[in-house]
Design a protein around this motif. Structure first.
Motif, PDB file in Angstrom:
ATOM      1  N   THR A  79       0.841  -1.208   0.000  1.00 46.92           N
ATOM      2  CA  THR A  79       0.000   0.000   0.000  1.00 46.92           C
ATOM      3  C   THR A  79       0.871   1.251   0.000  1.00 46.92           C
ATOM      4  OG1 THR A  79      -0.173   0.038   2.422  1.00 46.92           O
ATOM      5  CG2 THR A  79      -1.871  -1.178   1.218  1.00 46.92           C
ATOM      6  N   MET A  80       2.078   1.139  -0.523  1.00 42.37           N
ATOM      7  CA  MET A  80       2.977   2.289  -0.515  1.00 42.37           C
ATOM      8  C   MET A  80       2.523   3.368  -1.492  1.00 42.37           C
ATOM      9  SD  MET A  80       6.784   0.575  -0.083  1.00 42.37           S
ATOM     10  CE  MET A  80       7.570   2.190   0.141  1.00 42.37           C
ATOM     11  N   THR A  81       2.940   4.593  -1.228  1.00 40.42           N
ATOM     12  CA  THR A  81       2.592   5.746  -2.052  1.00 40.42           C
ATOM     13  C   THR A  81       3.788   6.176  -2.891  1.00 40.42           C
ATOM     14  OG1 THR A  81       3.324   7.360  -0.408  1.00 40.42           O
ATOM     15  CG2 THR A  81       1.051   6.530  -0.208  1.00 40.42           C
ATOM     16  N   HIS A  82       3.554   7.114  -3.798  1.00 40.67           N
ATOM     17  CA  HIS A  82       4.660   7.684  -4.580  1.00 40.67           C
ATOM     18  C   HIS A  82       5.703   8.298  -3.651  1.00 40.67           C
ATOM     19  CE1 HIS A  82       2.216   8.227  -8.560  1.00 40.67           C
ATOM     20  NE2 HIS A  82       2.056   7.034  -8.019  1.00 40.67           N
ATOM     21  N   GLU A  83       5.233   8.978  -2.609  1.00 42.69           N
ATOM     22  CA  GLU A  83       6.152   9.614  -1.671  1.00 42.69           C
ATOM     23  C   GLU A  83       6.985   8.566  -0.937  1.00 42.69           C
ATOM     24  OE1 GLU A  83       2.879  10.253  -1.936  1.00 42.69           O
ATOM     25  OE2 GLU A  83       3.101  12.192  -2.969  1.00 42.69           O
ATOM     26  N   GLY A  84       6.371   7.442  -0.629  1.00 40.43           N
ATOM     27  CA  GLY A  84       7.094   6.370   0.047  1.00 40.43           C
ATOM     28  C   GLY A  84       8.189   5.779  -0.820  1.00 40.43           C
ATOM     29  N   ILE A  85       7.893   5.598  -2.101  1.00 44.36           N
ATOM     30  CA  ILE A  85       8.906   5.090  -3.033  1.00 44.36           C
ATOM     31  C   ILE A  85      10.068   6.075  -3.132  1.00 44.36           C
ATOM     32  CG2 ILE A  85       9.359   4.505  -5.449  1.00 44.36           C
ATOM     33  CD1 ILE A  85       7.738   2.369  -3.964  1.00 44.36           C
ATOM     34  N   ALA A  86       9.756   7.373  -3.183  1.00 42.61           N
ATOM     35  CA  ALA A  86      10.801   8.389  -3.261  1.00 42.61           C
ATOM     36  C   ALA A  86      11.657   8.399  -1.996  1.00 42.61           C
ATOM     37  CB  ALA A  86      10.171   9.767  -3.492  1.00 42.61           C
ATOM     38  N   ARG A  87      11.033   8.281  -0.834  1.00 44.26           N
ATOM     39  CA  ARG A  87      11.784   8.235   0.420  1.00 44.26           C
ATOM     40  C   ARG A  87      12.706   7.026   0.453  1.00 44.26           C
ATOM     41  NH1 ARG A  87       7.266   8.122   4.803  1.00 44.26           N
ATOM     42  NH2 ARG A  87       9.005   7.344   6.069  1.00 44.26           N
ATOM     43  N   ARG A  88      12.186   5.896   0.025  1.00 44.31           N
ATOM     44  CA  ARG A  88      12.970   4.655  -0.004  1.00 44.31           C
ATOM     45  C   ARG A  88      14.213   4.804  -0.866  1.00 44.31           C
ATOM     46  NH1 ARG A  88      10.686   0.090  -3.819  1.00 44.31           N
ATOM     47  NH2 ARG A  88      11.687   1.568  -5.241  1.00 44.31           N
ATOM     48  N   ASP A  89      14.023   5.280  -2.090  1.00 49.78           N
ATOM     49  CA  ASP A  89      15.145   5.403  -3.027  1.00 49.78           C
ATOM     50  C   ASP A  89      16.166   6.425  -2.538  1.00 49.78           C
ATOM     51  OD1 ASP A  89      13.686   3.598  -4.492  1.00 49.78           O
ATOM     52  OD2 ASP A  89      13.096   5.020  -6.059  1.00 49.78           O
ATOM     53  N   ALA A  90      15.678   7.547  -2.016  1.00 50.08           N
ATOM     54  CA  ALA A  90      16.584   8.587  -1.531  1.00 50.08           C
ATOM     55  C   ALA A  90      17.405   8.089  -0.345  1.00 50.08           C
ATOM     56  CB  ALA A  90      15.783   9.828  -1.136  1.00 50.08           C
ATOM     57  N   TYR A  91      16.806   7.259   0.486  1.00 45.74           N
ATOM     58  CA  TYR A  91      17.522   6.731   1.640  1.00 45.74           C
ATOM     59  C   TYR A  91      18.659   5.809   1.209  1.00 45.74           C
ATOM     60  CZ  TYR A  91      18.579   4.128   5.864  1.00 45.74           C
ATOM     61  OH  TYR A  91      19.248   3.528   6.912  1.00 45.74           O
ATOM     62  N   VAL A  92      18.397   4.928   0.258  1.00 49.90           N
ATOM     63  CA  VAL A  92      19.444   4.016  -0.209  1.00 49.90           C
ATOM     64  C   VAL A  92      20.605   4.812  -0.805  1.00 49.90           C
ATOM     65  CG1 VAL A  92      20.006   2.107  -1.761  1.00 49.90           C
ATOM     66  CG2 VAL A  92      17.787   2.154  -0.611  1.00 49.90           C
ATOM     67  N   LEU A  93      20.290   5.808  -1.642  1.00 55.46           N
ATOM     68  CA  LEU A  93      21.345   6.636  -2.219  1.00 55.46           C
ATOM     69  C   LEU A  93      22.121   7.377  -1.130  1.00 55.46           C
ATOM     70  CD1 LEU A  93      22.865   7.999  -4.530  1.00 55.46           C
ATOM     71  CD2 LEU A  93      20.969   9.639  -4.729  1.00 55.46           C
ATOM     72  N   ALA A  94      21.410   7.931  -0.154  1.00 52.62           N
ATOM     73  CA  ALA A  94      22.064   8.695   0.910  1.00 52.62           C
ATOM     74  C   ALA A  94      23.008   7.824   1.729  1.00 52.62           C
ATOM     75  CB  ALA A  94      21.013   9.330   1.823  1.00 52.62           C
ATOM     76  N   GLU A  95      22.599   6.585   2.003  1.00 55.03           N
ATOM     77  CA  GLU A  95      23.456   5.679   2.772  1.00 55.03           C
ATOM     78  C   GLU A  95      24.720   5.323   2.000  1.00 55.03           C
ATOM     79  OE1 GLU A  95      22.987   4.363   6.135  1.00 55.03           O
ATOM     80  OE2 GLU A  95      21.887   6.261   5.929  1.00 55.03           O
ATOM     81  N   CYS A  96      24.596   5.190   0.694  1.00 56.46           N
ATOM     82  CA  CYS A  96      25.774   4.908  -0.135  1.00 56.46           C
ATOM     83  C   CYS A  96      26.698   6.120  -0.178  1.00 56.46           C
ATOM     84  CB  CYS A  96      25.357   4.516  -1.546  1.00 56.46           C
ATOM     85  SG  CYS A  96      24.534   2.906  -1.648  1.00 56.46           S
ATOM     86  N   ARG A  97      26.122   7.284  -0.360  1.00 50.85           N
ATOM     87  CA  ARG A  97      26.939   8.504  -0.448  1.00 50.85           C
ATOM     88  C   ARG A  97      27.636   8.816   0.878  1.00 50.85           C
ATOM     89  NH1 ARG A  97      23.717  12.427  -4.634  1.00 50.85           N
ATOM     90  NH2 ARG A  97      25.014  11.833  -6.399  1.00 50.85           N
ATOM     91  N   LYS A  98      26.945   8.524   1.966  1.00 49.29           N
ATOM     92  CA  LYS A  98      27.538   8.756   3.281  1.00 49.29           C
ATOM     93  C   LYS A  98      28.849   7.981   3.427  1.00 49.29           C
ATOM     94  CE  LYS A  98      24.633   8.335   6.631  1.00 49.29           C
ATOM     95  NZ  LYS A  98      23.764   7.695   7.664  1.00 49.29           N
ATOM     96  N   ARG A  99      28.888   6.809   2.793  1.00 48.70           N
ATOM     97  CA  ARG A  99      30.062   5.939   2.889  1.00 48.70           C
ATOM     98  C   ARG A  99      30.947   5.995   1.643  1.00 48.70           C
ATOM     99  NH1 ARG A  99      25.587   4.105   5.189  1.00 48.70           N
ATOM    100  NH2 ARG A  99      25.676   3.072   7.232  1.00 48.70           N
TER     101      ARG A  99
END
Length: 343
Positions: free
Chosen positions: A287-307
């Motif tokens: 039941t995820m939303t467009h905003e949820g998909i965007a949050r998910r993708d941004a989080y994965v990218l942010a965790e990679c960039r952090k490292r």
């Protein structure tokens, strides 16, 4: 005022204007993250309309590409064209016998779960179905090379995570992510790779391609009880419940992803970002939303960039009518550096 004094005043004024203009010009690119994007119109599959009999939106990649161009986040500066994978590169993962079956309409119909494909002449099968898969898989390899140079890259296709060394299934015939990993390893560009798969269907093919290999790590978050059944055993499998919401999904992802990265110690992360956890997807129960998909993708990218780990994004599945819009919005958010990672 004497002419020489007028000249000095004019020169000082001109320098001030140029300085302000220069600052403005520099500020504009900073508003966008020019993540390299790989795409080719050859990704589109077409077979006299037979492709419309499958629930996957064949036009998804083209719609996203058109939207990114219109939004002004994609231009000749950051758009790249792929090359189709060479046969010797395909053989890094797939067997010779399997590649021969891709010449058979009957076999490909089984792999794509589209019985009507049996009706296609062999020549059309290659040009309209197999060649687009091989080209989009080349896009994943191209994106991985760009990610090593730029820190991140997106392929507007790929993520064919059900394809196995000896077979295809689930609308996947080329194991693009494992092939890119093997190619980069063979060239000495990387040693270790992590696959983060958030498609709601387990990436069973990727797991089989990379099993019993300590240089790779597969992390899949998927709904239990739906295809594929039975599941394969990856390095870290996390089941999400039917009806999973944005917040529940993010809690689980935030719990597991840092642990997985710490354990796998990757030189590169391949992100299989299917959006079939969206509400209304006919092949899942999220039941995820467009905003949820965007949050998910941004989080994965942010965790990679952090490292400072190179990040490669592929689009994978998504079968609702608005799947392309969700992924389009997510990519625009990544490009515009929008902070959508907080709960």
């Amino acid at each position: 005022m004497k002419k020489w004094l007028q000249a000095i005043v004019f020169l000082m004024w001109s320098c001030l204007v140029l300085s302000c203009t220069s600052q403005q010009l520099v500020a504009d690119p900073d508003a966008l993250d020019r993540i390299p994007v790989v795409y080719d119109k050859g990704y589109r599959i077409g077979a006299f309309g037979l492709e419309k009999l499958h629930p996957f939106d064949i036009g998804k990649y083209q719609k996203i590409h058109r939207g990114l161009k219109k939004a002004g986040v994609l231009n000749e500066e950051n758009e790249h064209r792929p090359e189709p994978l060479a046969r010797e590169t395909l053989l890094l993962v797939h067997s010779q016998d399997y590649l021969e079956t891709l010449k058979s309409p009957a076999w490909v119909a089984v792999y794509l779960e589209a019985p009507a494909v049996r009706l296609l002449p062999k020549r059309m099968l290659k040009r309209s179905l197999i060649d687009p898969f091989i080209l989009a898989s080349g896009g994943t390899l191209k994106a991985s090379r760009l990610a090593l140079d730029h820190g991140a890259a997106i392929n507007l296709g790929g993520g064919y995570h059900h394809a196995k060394p000896e077979s295809g299934e689930g609308f996947c015939v080329i194991a693009d992510v494992p092939i890119a990993i093997r190619k980069l390893q063979k060239e000495g560009e990387i040693k270790r790779a992590l696959v983060v798969d958030t498609d709601i269907h387990q990436g069973n093919g990727t797991i089989v391609c990379l099993e019993d290999d300590p240089s790779t790590f597969t992390f899949s978050m998927h709904e239990s009880g739906i295809y594929p059944v039975p599941k394969e055993t990856g390095d870290r499998d996390v089941s999400v419940p039917a009806g999973v919401t944005d917040d529940a999904y993010m809690r689980s992802l935030k719990h597991w992803l840092p642990k997985v990265i710490a354990k796998s110690k990757p030189d590169i992360v391949f992100y299989v970002s299917g959006c079939d956890a969206l509400a209304g997807d006919p092949l899942a129960n999220g039941t995820m939303t467009h905003e949820g998909i965007a949050r998910r993708d941004a989080y994965v990218l942010a965790e990679c960039r952090k490292r400072k780990i190179p990040f490669v994004m592929t689009l994978a599945g998504g079968y609702s009518k608005d799947a392309w819009q969700a992924q389009y919005k997510s990519i625009v958010g990544l490009m515009k550096k929008e902070d959508v990672t907080s709960p």
